[in-house]
Design a protein around this motif. Structure first.
Motif, PDB file in Angstrom:
ATOM      1  N   ALA A  23       0.825  -1.205   0.000  1.00 10.46           N
ATOM      2  CA  ALA A  23       0.000   0.000   0.000  1.00 10.46           C
ATOM      3  C   ALA A  23       0.863   1.261   0.000  1.00 10.46           C
ATOM      4  CB  ALA A  23      -0.930  -0.016   1.207  1.00 10.46           C
ATOM      5  N   LEU A  24       1.942   1.246   0.768  1.00 12.56           N
ATOM      6  CA  LEU A  24       2.878   2.375   0.750  1.00 12.56           C
ATOM      7  C   LEU A  24       3.453   2.567  -0.649  1.00 12.56           C
ATOM      8  CD1 LEU A  24       4.834   1.721   4.077  1.00 12.56           C
ATOM      9  CD2 LEU A  24       3.480   3.772   3.581  1.00 12.56           C
ATOM     10  N   ALA A  25       3.823   1.462  -1.283  1.00 12.84           N
ATOM     11  CA  ALA A  25       4.388   1.535  -2.632  1.00 12.84           C
ATOM     12  C   ALA A  25       3.404   2.156  -3.607  1.00 12.84           C
ATOM     13  CB  ALA A  25       4.809   0.148  -3.100  1.00 12.84           C
ATOM     14  N   GLU A  26       2.153   1.738  -3.521  1.00  8.89           N
ATOM     15  CA  GLU A  26       1.139   2.266  -4.426  1.00  8.89           C
ATOM     16  C   GLU A  26       0.937   3.762  -4.227  1.00  8.89           C
ATOM     17  OE1 GLU A  26      -2.244  -0.093  -3.461  1.00  8.89           O
ATOM     18  OE2 GLU A  26      -1.614  -1.818  -4.667  1.00  8.89           O
ATOM     19  N   LEU A  27       0.819   4.186  -2.982  1.00  5.74           N
ATOM     20  CA  LEU A  27       0.574   5.602  -2.694  1.00  5.74           C
ATOM     21  C   LEU A  27       1.771   6.474  -3.061  1.00  5.74           C
ATOM     22  CD1 LEU A  27      -1.278   5.215   0.726  1.00  5.74           C
ATOM     23  CD2 LEU A  27      -2.260   6.094  -1.406  1.00  5.74           C
ATOM     24  N   LEU A  28       2.959   5.981  -2.776  1.00  8.55           N
ATOM     25  CA  LEU A  28       4.159   6.745  -3.116  1.00  8.55           C
ATOM     26  C   LEU A  28       4.312   6.865  -4.632  1.00  8.55           C
ATOM     27  CD1 LEU A  28       6.526   5.229  -0.436  1.00  8.55           C
ATOM     28  CD2 LEU A  28       6.024   7.681  -0.677  1.00  8.55           C
ATOM     29  N   GLN A  29       4.034   5.786  -5.330  1.00  9.52           N
ATOM     30  CA  GLN A  29       4.113   5.832  -6.790  1.00  9.52           C
ATOM     31  C   GLN A  29       3.090   6.821  -7.349  1.00  9.52           C
ATOM     32  OE1 GLN A  29       2.787   2.377  -9.060  1.00  9.52           O
ATOM     33  NE2 GLN A  29       4.671   2.479 -10.275  1.00  9.52           N
ATOM     34  N   GLU A  30       1.886   6.808  -6.792  1.00 14.78           N
ATOM     35  CA  GLU A  30       0.862   7.761  -7.226  1.00 14.78           C
ATOM     36  C   GLU A  30       1.297   9.200  -6.973  1.00 14.78           C
ATOM     37  OE1 GLU A  30      -2.702   6.605  -5.180  1.00 14.78           O
ATOM     38  OE2 GLU A  30      -2.729   4.617  -6.102  1.00 14.78           O
ATOM     39  N   GLY A  31       2.143   9.384  -5.944  1.00 16.05           N
ATOM     40  CA  GLY A  31       2.642  10.715  -5.630  1.00 16.05           C
ATOM     41  C   GLY A  31       3.875  11.110  -6.415  1.00 16.05           C
ATOM     42  N   ASP A  46       7.455 -10.883  -6.936  1.00 13.73           N
ATOM     43  CA  ASP A  46       7.496 -10.719  -8.387  1.00 13.73           C
ATOM     44  C   ASP A  46       6.180 -10.159  -8.920  1.00 13.73           C
ATOM     45  OD1 ASP A  46      10.031 -11.803  -8.283  1.00 13.73           O
ATOM     46  OD2 ASP A  46       9.373 -13.830  -8.831  1.00 13.73           O
ATOM     47  N   ALA A  47       5.071 -10.656  -8.378  1.00 12.02           N
ATOM     48  CA  ALA A  47       3.761 -10.215  -8.859  1.00 12.02           C
ATOM     49  C   ALA A  47       3.509  -8.751  -8.523  1.00 12.02           C
ATOM     50  CB  ALA A  47       2.664 -11.086  -8.258  1.00 12.02           C
ATOM     51  N   THR A  48       3.900  -8.321  -7.332  1.00 11.56           N
ATOM     52  CA  THR A  48       3.707  -6.925  -6.940  1.00 11.56           C
ATOM     53  C   THR A  48       4.534  -6.001  -7.822  1.00 11.56           C
ATOM     54  OG1 THR A  48       3.221  -7.521  -4.652  1.00 11.56           O
ATOM     55  CG2 THR A  48       3.961  -5.260  -5.057  1.00 11.56           C
ATOM     56  N   ALA A  49       5.780  -6.384  -8.083  1.00 10.38           N
ATOM     57  CA  ALA A  49       6.637  -5.575  -8.951  1.00 10.38           C
ATOM     58  C   ALA A  49       6.033  -5.450 -10.347  1.00 10.38           C
ATOM     59  CB  ALA A  49       8.025  -6.192  -9.033  1.00 10.38           C
ATOM     60  N   LEU A  50       5.492  -6.547 -10.844  1.00  7.65           N
ATOM     61  CA  LEU A  50       4.887  -6.538 -12.175  1.00  7.65           C
ATOM     62  C   LEU A  50       3.613  -5.701 -12.193  1.00  7.65           C
ATOM     63  CD1 LEU A  50       5.001  -7.655 -15.069  1.00  7.65           C
ATOM     64  CD2 LEU A  50       3.664  -9.623 -14.278  1.00  7.65           C
ATOM     65  N   ASP A  51       2.774  -5.874 -11.170  1.00  7.24           N
ATOM     66  CA  ASP A  51       1.509  -5.137 -11.107  1.00  7.24           C
ATOM     67  C   ASP A  51       1.734  -3.631 -11.060  1.00  7.24           C
ATOM     68  OD1 ASP A  51       0.124  -7.498 -11.106  1.00  7.24           O
ATOM     69  OD2 ASP A  51      -0.331  -7.491  -8.950  1.00  7.24           O
ATOM     70  N   LEU A  52       2.721  -3.208 -10.266  1.00  5.64           N
ATOM     71  CA  LEU A  52       2.945  -1.780 -10.066  1.00  5.64           C
ATOM     72  C   LEU A  52       3.976  -1.190 -11.015  1.00  5.64           C
ATOM     73  CD1 LEU A  52       2.927  -1.583  -6.146  1.00  5.64           C
ATOM     74  CD2 LEU A  52       1.011  -1.430  -7.744  1.00  5.64           C
ATOM     75  N   GLY A  53       4.718  -2.067 -11.696  1.00  7.60           N
ATOM     76  CA  GLY A  53       5.760  -1.574 -12.592  1.00  7.60           C
ATOM     77  C   GLY A  53       6.902  -0.910 -11.851  1.00  7.60           C
ATOM     78  N   ARG A 232      -4.275   0.239   2.859  1.00  2.00           N
ATOM     79  CA  ARG A 232      -4.133   1.534   2.190  1.00  2.00           C
ATOM     80  C   ARG A 232      -4.426   2.679   3.162  1.00  2.00           C
ATOM     81  NH1 ARG A 232      -3.890   3.243  -3.204  1.00  2.00           N
ATOM     82  NH2 ARG A 232      -4.641   5.359  -3.560  1.00  2.00           N
ATOM     83  N   ASP A 233      -5.470   2.530   3.972  1.00  2.00           N
ATOM     84  CA  ASP A 233      -5.783   3.571   4.946  1.00  2.00           C
ATOM     85  C   ASP A 233      -4.660   3.710   5.967  1.00  2.00           C
ATOM     86  OD1 ASP A 233      -8.169   4.171   3.726  1.00  2.00           O
ATOM     87  OD2 ASP A 233      -9.412   3.035   5.135  1.00  2.00           O
ATOM     88  N   ALA A 234      -4.094   2.571   6.390  1.00  2.00           N
ATOM     89  CA  ALA A 234      -2.984   2.607   7.347  1.00  2.00           C
ATOM     90  C   ALA A 234      -1.767   3.289   6.728  1.00  2.00           C
ATOM     91  CB  ALA A 234      -2.624   1.197   7.789  1.00  2.00           C
ATOM     92  N   ALA A 235      -1.463   2.943   5.484  1.00  2.00           N
ATOM     93  CA  ALA A 235      -0.319   3.544   4.801  1.00  2.00           C
ATOM     94  C   ALA A 235      -0.502   5.047   4.639  1.00  2.00           C
ATOM     95  CB  ALA A 235      -0.120   2.889   3.436  1.00  2.00           C
ATOM     96  N   GLN A 236      -1.730   5.478   4.417  1.00  2.00           N
ATOM     97  CA  GLN A 236      -1.995   6.910   4.270  1.00  2.00           C
ATOM     98  C   GLN A 236      -1.688   7.658   5.561  1.00  2.00           C
ATOM     99  OE1 GLN A 236      -3.259   8.555   1.162  1.00  2.00           O
ATOM    100  NE2 GLN A 236      -2.067   9.937   2.445  1.00  2.00           N
TER     101      GLN A 236
END
Length: 285
Positions: A23-31, A46-53, A232-236
């Motif tokens: 969740a941190l990775a997703e939010l930071l990438q969005e930022g 591997d799957a997370t890296a692929l999903d998020l690029g 995601r809420d916790a990461a925020q």
């Protein structure tokens, strides 16, 4: 120190393949940040890296050499580190009198030494970052108090909090260009509850416990059944602390009721001792 804009920042997240780390990775990438996740090797990473690029580096945080290699790879690829999230951790519930030394070592190797290794490997790069940098150490609400069946987990998180508080004070005494947050999540929707399935063989087979005949484990039931916040809420909440330069990031203030009475009892004992010593030193009439 605060980092209110993640654009063009390089963030490293241990335990980044799932749960709060992902969740941190997703939010930071969005930022706008460039994100590197580190976790145990496997399909989830591997799957997370692929999903998020994003970049994924297999790393066991309990291994100091592996953490040094992680830092070296990040610096080689990106030339800097702006944000470090020491987030990797394992969960463990067991009656204290049934725990083995291997159980203790497993929990501390990941939860405590993983943070120490992260700081040892990355602080030289963070403290020399001309644009300032930030460290978030994932402790827990159980770094503030504990409960039955949580001796090893809470002790490891108490230790993480002590290191984090010390780091914050030391960074303030230097140039103040490295911010520090103690992230204290409560019940979260993560994979930490399945930690025993990923326990390394060097710690021996995972223990078993039948909660139906163990009063200590039974007492833990209300915690395990608590409603869990989304990752995601916790990461925020953690990232809001980074943006505002706050030391504390707490997800569940409603679960901290026992902090006040424990603090009050401590202060009452301190005052009793102070009064007792004052009386003993008073001159006789």
């Amino acid at each position: 120190m605060k980092i209110d804009n993640f654009n063009d920042r390089v963030a490293v997240i241990t335990g980044g393949a799932a749960g709060i780390g992902r969740a941190l990775a997703e939010l930071l990438q969005e930022g706008g940040a460039t994100v590197v996740i580190a976790d145990l090797p496997g399909e989830t990473l591997d799957a997370t890296a692929l999903d998020l690029g994003i970049t994924a580096i297999a790393c066991d945080v309990s291994d100091a050499t592996a953490m040094d290699s992680l830092a070296a790879q990040v610096m080689q690829r990106h030339g800097k580190v702006d944000l470090l999230f020491n987030n990797a951790g394992v969960g463990f519930q067991q009656s204290l009198y049934k725990m083995s030394l291997r159980d203790w070592r497993w929990v501390f190797d990941v939860n405590f030494w993983g943070v120490v290794h992260g700081l040892n490997s990355f602080l030289p790069h963070l403290t020399t970052n001309p644009d300032g940098a930030y460290v978030v150490n994932t402790a827990s609400l159980l770094s503030l108090y504990t409960n039955s069946a949580l001796a090893a987990y809470a002790a490891s998180k108490y230790a993480v909090l002590a290191v984090t508080e010390t780091l914050a004070r030391e960074m303030e005494l230097t140039d103040g260009k490295v911010g520090v947050t103690a992230f204290c999540p409560g019940p979260i929707q993560t994979t930490i509850y399945g930690s025993l399935d990923r326990r390394d063989q060097r710690y021996g087979p995972p223990p078993t416990s039948d909660a139906t005949d163990d009063p200590v484990m039974k007492a833990l039931g209300h915690i395990m059944d608590a409603k869990r916040m989304s990752a995601r809420d916790a990461a925020q909440i953690a990232l809001d602390a980074v943006r505002n330069g706050r030391f504390w990031a707490i997800t569940h203030p409603e679960y901290t009721q026992q902090i006040a009475p424990e603090h009050d009892a401590l202060m009452a004992e301190i005052e009793r001792q102070r009064s007792s010593q004052a009386l003993s030193k008073a001159p006789l009439a």
